[in-house]
Scaffold this active site. Structure first.
Site, PDB file in Angstrom:
ATOM      1  N   ARG A 188       5.641 -12.995   9.957  1.00  0.00           N
ATOM      2  CA  ARG A 188       6.277 -11.729   9.588  1.00  0.00           C
ATOM      3  C   ARG A 188       7.597 -11.544  10.338  1.00  0.00           C
ATOM      4  O   ARG A 188       7.861 -12.216  11.330  1.00  0.00           O
ATOM      5  CB  ARG A 188       5.329 -10.555   9.839  1.00  0.00           C
ATOM      6  CG  ARG A 188       5.033 -10.271  11.292  1.00  0.00           C
ATOM      7  CD  ARG A 188       3.983  -9.171  11.434  1.00  0.00           C
ATOM      8  NE  ARG A 188       4.430  -7.942  10.813  1.00  0.00           N
ATOM      9  CZ  ARG A 188       3.635  -6.898  10.592  1.00  0.00           C
ATOM     10  NH1 ARG A 188       2.348  -6.955  10.903  1.00  0.00           N
ATOM     11  NH2 ARG A 188       4.108  -5.804  10.049  1.00  0.00           N
TER      12      ARG A 188
ATOM     13  N   GLU B 296       0.867  -1.178   0.000  1.00  0.00           N
ATOM     14  CA  GLU B 296       0.000   0.000   0.000  1.00  0.00           C
ATOM     15  C   GLU B 296       0.907   1.232   0.000  1.00  0.00           C
ATOM     16  O   GLU B 296       1.734   1.385   0.906  1.00  0.00           O
ATOM     17  CB  GLU B 296      -0.904  -0.004   1.232  1.00  0.00           C
ATOM     18  CG  GLU B 296      -1.927   1.110   1.229  1.00  0.00           C
ATOM     19  CD  GLU B 296      -2.831   1.074   2.443  1.00  0.00           C
ATOM     20  OE1 GLU B 296      -3.686   1.974   2.563  1.00  0.00           O
ATOM     21  OE2 GLU B 296      -2.683   0.152   3.282  1.00  0.00           O
TER      22      GLU B 296
ATOM     23  N   LYS C 297       3.986   2.743  10.631  1.00  0.00           N
ATOM     24  CA  LYS C 297       4.112   3.962   9.817  1.00  0.00           C
ATOM     25  C   LYS C 297       3.592   5.185  10.580  1.00  0.00           C
ATOM     26  O   LYS C 297       4.173   6.277  10.492  1.00  0.00           O
ATOM     27  CB  LYS C 297       3.332   3.795   8.511  1.00  0.00           C
ATOM     28  CG  LYS C 297       3.888   2.715   7.592  1.00  0.00           C
ATOM     29  CD  LYS C 297       2.985   2.505   6.384  1.00  0.00           C
ATOM     30  CE  LYS C 297       3.496   1.365   5.516  1.00  0.00           C
ATOM     31  NZ  LYS C 297       2.581   1.068   4.397  1.00  0.00           N
TER      32      LYS C 297
END
Length: 836
Positions: A484, A259, A494
């Site tokens: 992950r 994204e 972020k």
């Protein structure tokens, strides 16, 4: 079996010619070799030779003596002929010395010098270009084996007569370079586990096999090795499978779908490695697909940076696509979903939706009041949404899934929402935008993805992913989830990083204290170190929570065998040699890496004035202190003469400001117990290279797990700036060479990528796709080196260095206006604190 006796009386003689003690003992074990070596030493008076033989030459003499001892017919004249060749520097390797011994045994004097030189590799030379060309021809038959064929190609190269005398390290490096270009980065395999313990015997640890062996790679074992083969993912109709295989030719097709609402971080490197690497390993294809369905948070800089980081890590997208490429088809499928009574328009508030889903009460979900509205009504309302008749949050299209299912991802997820924001590619055409849950699986379907690989946070989404594909009766990719990658002691959110940037805790998204990929690149971490790190961790369904020190050690290990080494003084202290004239200068040639001759050498001056590190001198001596002190002698690292401190000068506060030393004659003193860093003052040689800023980065956060109030955990002293460090003059030609090579490689990669894709849009991507430029692949950070015994460093982008872009025939050096900034990549060993 008992060991052969050692003729102890010979050991001192053998050591006197330059053999290390262990090799001298080894040579004395064999009576015949010892006798042959003793004869050579005495005839040539090698033990009294000035200057003494270099250790390498002494080793060649010893090796040759061993061959003479085994031979039957070597004459004294033939023996002397070979010894002369060694002393002249014509025979430079053990292989050459052995070949020479065999030649003179079968070809007694008079010796045909030209034939001897040819058979023993005397004067052999080959350009890097010719070496690459020959190895490319040798490697061609192994092209289908990938990295598994590396060992076979290296062995084949050594067997080629024209390459017999080529430097073995250069051959290996050239083969690896060729394989890197052909197959992408090599995935290191995990070491084998220990064997089970047996009764009465200690456990035995298996040593990791050579990477060039046939051992399975990370893509062939564990999670990735167990993935289905293309076409094995079940379909609601058989023809969907057939159409998919016809489109892909049975290849593995993957995608990396970021994204574009922020910069990629270290965790994304695993997703890039998995998706691009898995496809490449199976000779498949990987898309870069921008998931651009939220125009409120997307910015052009993020699109550019994502492609830049993928290419920097060594991967090339097969095609660059956007979810927005498919907006019309997605809309049409949403309409079809309504027609099939599998979607409806909902006017509930966000709070009401959460209440109905039981998100706040913990109760079972209940149906929305709009769930049973007529199909025609939902179609009309959905068109009204598209036409802009509703404001954001006044209407949503929701999928009619299964409220009885225990999976919250089946509780009527939102498919479309109203957003009052222009899109960077479609402008104001659309007033509604699809959600991730609606978009992802359908675009995977349209792009014929064979393996939809994502992290385990999307496990619950797999059911809704498959439900939607079957509801529309379209090809259904198989979603598989892996753990992950997280690094302890940092943050990768972020939102939190943006707060650190906006509030001035760090100096931008590329601040080297962060673990965004652009920050790691700026810090100087090589891309290969990151892919190696991810590869060695392996890919499983469990999350990888790794300590920062482990990541840094992985980077350190990578740099150990690849980074050139330069003399460096972080905190200079002036030294004046009192017993040499003012114009004294001695040129010293030193290797850029003691174990990698292919990196070359540098030439530096030893002059009357030099600088040592202030930490290498103290006023009070002690038995356990081996560096410089008043009246004490130390060696200068890689210089031929030691120095002795005669006196020193101090300032008004008593701080030592200058040392007065004596340069000792070679052999006048016994070998020093310590060797220290130094850099000479010699303007004609451009020495020293003065560094304007050396930036040392410590952990940004005080704790290993930053708390929710992460701002309070920021270490305000995490950035240390050192002024006035000095580096040897060899820095300039090295920096020029590294930068030029990086530019050349970047250009070649870009031209190859452009040729394979046909033109700039990269294989069918839209015209406004980010360009694949060579500039994305290089920056000043490609100039990396080890400051000997200090740390690993790279140039920072804040540096200004004019000579890097000057023609190759211009002598590199400092120009007016230059400004040098170094970043510490990692220390030489794990920091115990900030004292390092």
């Amino acid at each position: 079996m008992s060991k052969a006796p050692v003729a102890a009386e010979h050991v001192p003689l053998f050591e006197a010619i330059g053999l290390p003690h262990a090799k001298a003992v080894e040579a004395a074990k064999s009576a015949k070799q010892a006798a042959a070596l003793k004869d050579i030493i005495e005839k040539y008076q090698l033990d009294k030779r000035e200057p003494k033989l270099e250790e390498k030459q002494a080793g060649l003499i010893s090796a040759f003596a061993g061959q003479v001892a085994k031979a039957q017919n070597t004459t004294e004249e033939a023996r002397d002929f070979v010894v002369d060749k060694i002393l002249e520097g014509k025979l430079k390797t053990t292989d050459q010395a052995v070949a020479a011994a065999k030649y003179v045994e079968t070809n007694p004097p008079p010796i045909d010098i030209q034939d001897f030189d040819k058979e023993c590799g005397v004067g052999f030379s080959i350009t890097p270009e010719e070496l690459y060309k020959q190895i490319a021809e040798i490697a061609e038959p192994s092209a289908s084996k990938g990295w598994a064929g590396l060992g076979a190609v290296i062995s084949a190269a050594k067997a080629v007569p024209s390459l017999r005398w080529a430097n073995a390290l250069e051959v290996k490096a050239t083969v690896e370079k060729l394989f890197l270009e052909k197959f992408g980065p090599k995935e290191a395999a995990k070491p084998k586990a220990k064997e089970p313990k047996k009764p009465a015997k200690p456990a035995k640890t298996e040593v990791a096999e050579d990477p060039s062996s046939s051992r399975k790679s990370v893509f062939e074992e564990g999670f990735l090795g167990a993935l289905h083969k293309p076409g094995e993912n079940p379909q609601i109709h058989p023809h969907l499978r057939e159409q998919h295989l016809a489109a892909t030719g049975g290849q593995v097709w993957t995608r990396f779908p970021p994204e574009p609402n922020g910069y990629l971080h270290i965790g994304h490197s695993k997703a890039i490695f998995v998706n691009f690497g898995y496809a490449a390993h199976h000779n498949g294809k990987c898309y870069l697909r921008y998931d651009d369905t939220n125009p409120e948070k997307e910015e052009g800089r993020y699109f550019e940076s994502i492609l830049e980081m993928i290419r920097w890590l060594g991967y090339e997208p097969w095609k660059i696509t956007y979810s927005s490429d498919y907006f019309q088809q997605l809309y049409d499928w949403a309409v079809e979903l309504i027609r099939r009574d599998k979607a409806y328009v909902c006017h509930c508030t966000q709070e009401e939706i959460k209440q109905a889903r039981g998100e706040k009460t913990g109760q079972k979900p209940r149906a929305c009041a709009h769930r049973t509205r007529p199909i025609e009504e939902s179609l009309k309302e959905f068109e009204a949404m598209k036409d802009g008749k509703y404001r954001p949050k006044e209407a949503n299209l929701r999928m009619k899934q299964d409220l009885e299912d225990g999976n919250p991802q089946m509780w009527d997820l939102t498919a479309y929402r109203v957003l009052d924001a222009p899109h960077h590619r479609t402008g104001t055409k659309w007033k509604i935008y699809p959600t991730y849950d609606f978009t992802h699986c359908l675009v995977d379907s349209m792009e014929n993805i064979s393996h939809s690989l994502c992290t385990t946070e999307f496990v619950a989404s797999r059911q809704s992913y498959e439900w939607l594909c079957d509801a529309l009766e379209v090809y259904k990719p198989r979603q598989s989830e892996y753990g992950r990658l997280n690094l302890e002691g940092t943050i990768m959110s972020k939102r939190k990083i943006l707060a650190l940037v906006d509030e001035g805790y760090v100096n931008g998204w590329d601040d080297p204290r962060l673990y965004t990929l652009i920050a790691l690149r700026r810090r100087g971490v090589p891309p290969g170190a990151i892919t190696n790190f991810v590869s060695v961790l392996g890919v499983t369904t469990s999350p990888s929570n790794i300590q920062l020190v482990r990541f840094e050690q992985s980077v350190r290990d990578y740099l150990e065998g690849s980074a050139p080494r330069l003399l460096m003084v972080l905190n200079p202290l002036k030294v004046v040699l009192e017993n040499v004239p003012d114009d004294f200068v001695l040129e010293v040639e030193k290797p850029l890496h003691p174990k990698v001759p292919a990196l070359g050498t540098s030439r530096i001056p030893l002059a009357k004035v030099l600088y040592i590190d202030r930490g290498d001198f103290r006023l009070e001596d002690s038995p356990d202190y081996f560096r410089l002190a008043p009246g004490k002698t130390v060696g200068l690292y890689q210089a031929p003469h030691p120095i002795t401190c005669v006196s020193y000068k101090t300032d008004a506060e008593g701080n030592v400001t200058e040392l007065v030393c004596r340069l000792e004659n070679e052999g006048a003193t016994k070998k020093p117990k310590a060797f220290i860093q130094w850099v000479a003052e010699h303007a004609p040689s451009g020495s020293p290279v003065r560094i304007d800023e050396t930036r040392v980065f410590h952990k940004l956060f005080k704790s290993d797990e930053p708390p929710s109030d992460f701002r309070s955990d920021v270490d305000k002293n995490s950035l240390e700036v050192i002024k006035g460090a000095m580096v040897e003059a060899g820095f300039w030609p090295l920096a020029k060479r590294l930068y030029t090579e990086a530019k050349r490689d970047a250009k070649a990669r870009t031209e190859k990528a452009t040729a394979e894709s046909g033109d700039a849009p990269r294989g069918g991507a839209p015209n406004d796709a980010p360009s694949a430029t060579a500039e994305q692949l290089i920056g000043l950070e490609c100039v990396r080196f080890q400051g000997l015994r200090v740390a690993y460093f790279a140039l920072d982008k804040d540096s200004r260095i004019a000579c890097l872009d000057e023609p190759d025939n211009v002598e590199p050096g400092r120009r007016q206006g230059d400004y040098l900034v170094l970043n510490r990549i990692v220390s030489l060993k794990e920091d115990a604190g900030k004292s390092s």
